[in-house]
Each structure stands twice: as C-alpha cells, then as structure tokens.
Scaffold this motif. Sequence first.
Motif, PDB file in Angstrom:
ATOM      1  N   ALA A   1       0.835  -1.202   0.000  1.00 34.79           N
ATOM      2  CA  ALA A   1       0.000   0.000   0.000  1.00 34.79           C
ATOM      3  C   ALA A   1       0.873   1.257   0.000  1.00 34.79           C
ATOM      4  N   PRO A   2       0.672   2.143  -0.978  1.00 28.33           N
ATOM      5  CA  PRO A   2       1.488   3.361  -1.039  1.00 28.33           C
ATOM      6  C   PRO A   2       0.948   4.452  -0.118  1.00 28.33           C
ATOM      7  N   THR A   3       1.750   5.494   0.039  1.00 29.38           N
ATOM      8  CA  THR A   3       1.370   6.681   0.806  1.00 29.38           C
ATOM      9  C   THR A   3       0.907   7.768  -0.143  1.00 29.38           C
ATOM     10  N   LEU A   4      -0.203   8.411   0.183  1.00 25.57           N
ATOM     11  CA  LEU A   4      -0.692   9.543  -0.591  1.00 25.57           C
ATOM     12  C   LEU A   4       0.118  10.780  -0.223  1.00 25.57           C
ATOM     13  N   LEU A   5       0.723  11.431  -1.212  1.00 24.11           N
ATOM     14  CA  LEU A   5       1.550  12.602  -0.939  1.00 24.11           C
ATOM     15  C   LEU A   5       0.673  13.847  -0.844  1.00 24.11           C
ATOM     16  N   PRO A   6       0.844  14.643   0.216  1.00 23.35           N
ATOM     17  CA  PRO A   6       0.027  15.849   0.394  1.00 23.35           C
ATOM     18  C   PRO A   6       0.592  17.025  -0.389  1.00 23.35           C
ATOM     19  N   THR A   7       0.457  16.986  -1.699  1.00 25.85           N
ATOM     20  CA  THR A   7       1.018  18.043  -2.540  1.00 25.85           C
ATOM     21  C   THR A   7      -0.085  18.953  -3.053  1.00 25.85           C
ATOM     22  N   GLY A   8       0.327  20.047  -3.655  1.00 29.32           N
ATOM     23  CA  GLY A   8      -0.616  20.960  -4.284  1.00 29.32           C
ATOM     24  C   GLY A   8      -0.859  20.645  -5.742  1.00 29.32           C
ATOM     25  N   ALA A   9      -0.431  19.468  -6.222  1.00 27.65           N
ATOM     26  CA  ALA A   9      -0.678  19.110  -7.620  1.00 27.65           C
ATOM     27  C   ALA A   9      -2.178  19.033  -7.867  1.00 27.65           C
ATOM     28  N   ARG A  10      -2.657  19.625  -8.951  1.00 34.13           N
ATOM     29  CA  ARG A  10      -4.089  19.704  -9.204  1.00 34.13           C
ATOM     30  C   ARG A  10      -4.552  18.687 -10.248  1.00 34.13           C
TER      31      ARG A  10
END
Length: 395
Positions: free
Chosen positions: A306-315
């Motif tokens: 299971a991967p980690t969701l990255l908290p980025t500002g990518a839209r």
Amino acid sequence: MFRPTDVVTTATHPMPAPVIPAPGALGALVSAPLIVGDQIRVHAAPRQVWADGPADTKYETSALWSLRRWPADLLGVVAAGDQVVVSAWGDGMLVGTDPRTGRTTWSVRADVLGEAYQGRRTGAATVYDPPGLFTAGQTVLTTGDKTITAYDATTGAVRWRHDLPADEHCRGISFTAPTQFLTHDTCTDTLLRYSVDTGAPQTPLGTGVTAVEPVSCAVGNSDCLGVRATASDGPHAWLLPPAASSGTETPSAPLAAPGAIVTGPPQAAAAVVTTPDPAAVTELVSRDPSTGEARWTWRPQPGDRAPTLLPTGARDRILLVTPEHTLIAVNAETGKELSRSSLDLYYEDPFPYTLGHVYASGHYLVLERLTPDTAADSPDTVYYASPRPVLLAAS
C-alpha cells in the motif's frame, strides 16, 4: 566592513528554457527549491535567497542571481506566479525580486514574522512553510504580531490591513484561498475571512469551530482549495471559491473525511478524492464534491504494498509513493495511471527514509528525506537521511 549591507548579484545570462522531464528521480540536492516557471529553482540560506537552473539539474549549480542581506536572517520566501519572488527578513524588510534578472523590484518595511532562520540545512521550512507569509494570486499577505497586511506582489504597495485578534493566544492557523484570507480565532471558535482583493470582512465560516485544516494548498498554507473543520456539531468541510469565481464556499461532505483532497484546475476545483487511509492507500475514489457520487476508483496493482498519498498541491495528478520508493502518478480526471517510476537514483545506494516536507510544482516533485525514528531536535547530521537529503523528481 561590518556595517549592515545588502549584496545583490544579478543574472548575467537569460533564464534557462522551461524543462518538463521524464518521470522518475532527477537528482539529490542539499537545498530545497521553489521551482519557478519550470525554469529556475529558488533556494534559501540563513542570510541569502538565490536561484539556479535549469530546473531539472541533478545538483545545485552556480547561482544565476543572489540576494544576500547581513546581518538579517531570512525568515521566508514565496513566489507569486513566475513574476516575483518575495523574501521576508528578520529586520522587518519584505523584498520583491524579479526571478528573471535577480534585480530588486521593490522593498518595504513590514511586520517582523519571526526571530531567526528556521530552515535547518535544507531551507525547506523557509520556502515550503514560511511563518506568517502567504500568497493568493498576485497578492502577498503577512501576519505579524498584531496585523494582517496584504501587499501587491508586483509593486509592494499595501492593499489593506486588519487587526488580528487582540489576544495572541486566540490566534490559530491562518491560510489563503485564491480569493480569501482565513484565520482561526480560537477564543470565539470562528473562522474569520477577508477578501484578498479588498480586505472586506466576510461572514465567518462555520460556528463553534475548534480545529481547522487547510486542504490541497499550492505551497504551505497558500492558495488552498478547501478547508476541513471540527465544530461543536461535528466535522464539516468546504470547497473554497476559485480565482475565476465570484461565488462563495461550497459545503462538501466527502471532503470532511480525514485525508480527503481536492483535485482540478485552480480556476474550478472539480472533485474530491477520498481514501480509507492516506498512509497506506488501498483505494482512491474520486467523488462529486456535493453529492459524494463516485466517479472513478483506483487501486494498487496486485502485489503492490500500500502506497502513501503525498500531500502536494498538484491539481491534475494524484501522487503516491510505495514503500519500495516507487512514484505513482494518477490522472485526477480519469483515475488512470499516468506513470510509475523509481525514486532511487542510480548513483546512490538505496537507503530507508521517512518523508519530511513534500512539494510539487507542475511535473516536478521535491521530497525531503529524513532518518526514520529520529527526533526533530536531533542534529542535522542525524536528522537527515543523507548529506544530500532533498530528492528532486518528476511525475
């Protein structure tokens, strides 16, 4: 020789051409960069802000331009689009720099936003989470000891100013949306709001608000697309109005779920993506922000951990990292995988790390690599997982 001085070294070459690299790891840096126009990288040091490029270069290069101020400490750096880089300093100066030339376009006396440089070795906190320094389109905002002040990013002119809650213990988190400045008054349990353009107070958001979390911000707490709040009657969330809209915030039940993010272009936030556990993603579901109706579902491939969701500002893309350091990019509109690439550099021996600051700009991704299970007050030689702890990648 020892008097306070500013040293401005301007660019002697034109800005490098924009580069959109292939997905995967690009290089390892010492300094965490803000990426401007897919062309240059802007870095922070205790008494200096400087730029290098092209943006995809695997190591730092000689500075294209530099602003050094002595003895003032650099407290924060933001970029208002690709038109101006704004730096805040410990002596209260706010300085606008042309990112193409390195020339100082304006400087004003402003509120002091802190006491000392907090960026450690990488400068990541200074460029990705600058204290009391925000952007919203072409407006730069600061929160000092007593006031919120909005400046025109191109000229440095003051647009408006408001008092903060009189009791400093009442001041919770502050952040911006494309059209609003929001700050949490923890004594009255209200989320105060002001128009970015005019400073006009707007109706407070929610009632009995005890905790606030900005969602899907471009950098730090700037240009956020949504907000989650814990109130006396339970959790709530709203989509914040985009720059092209004159409307108000929109309640969104799906966004109230922990870890939910907003996707879509800055002008029109389009969907809310939810997951049962952002730290170990078993599925992503794109939902209508109002009704919660599912639009698509993405799941890891068989055999994937299971991967980690990255908290980025990518839209336009959702970014995840697997425990094996594989970067996965998922199309935010369709749920289809765009790319799957390794984050291990061929010239580095693989090593374990946890993630510190995470930053995305266009197709670029920056990850600060920290030593697992290490206290935040550890020396930098222990705290960071590598002498070059900043991983530059593309998705």
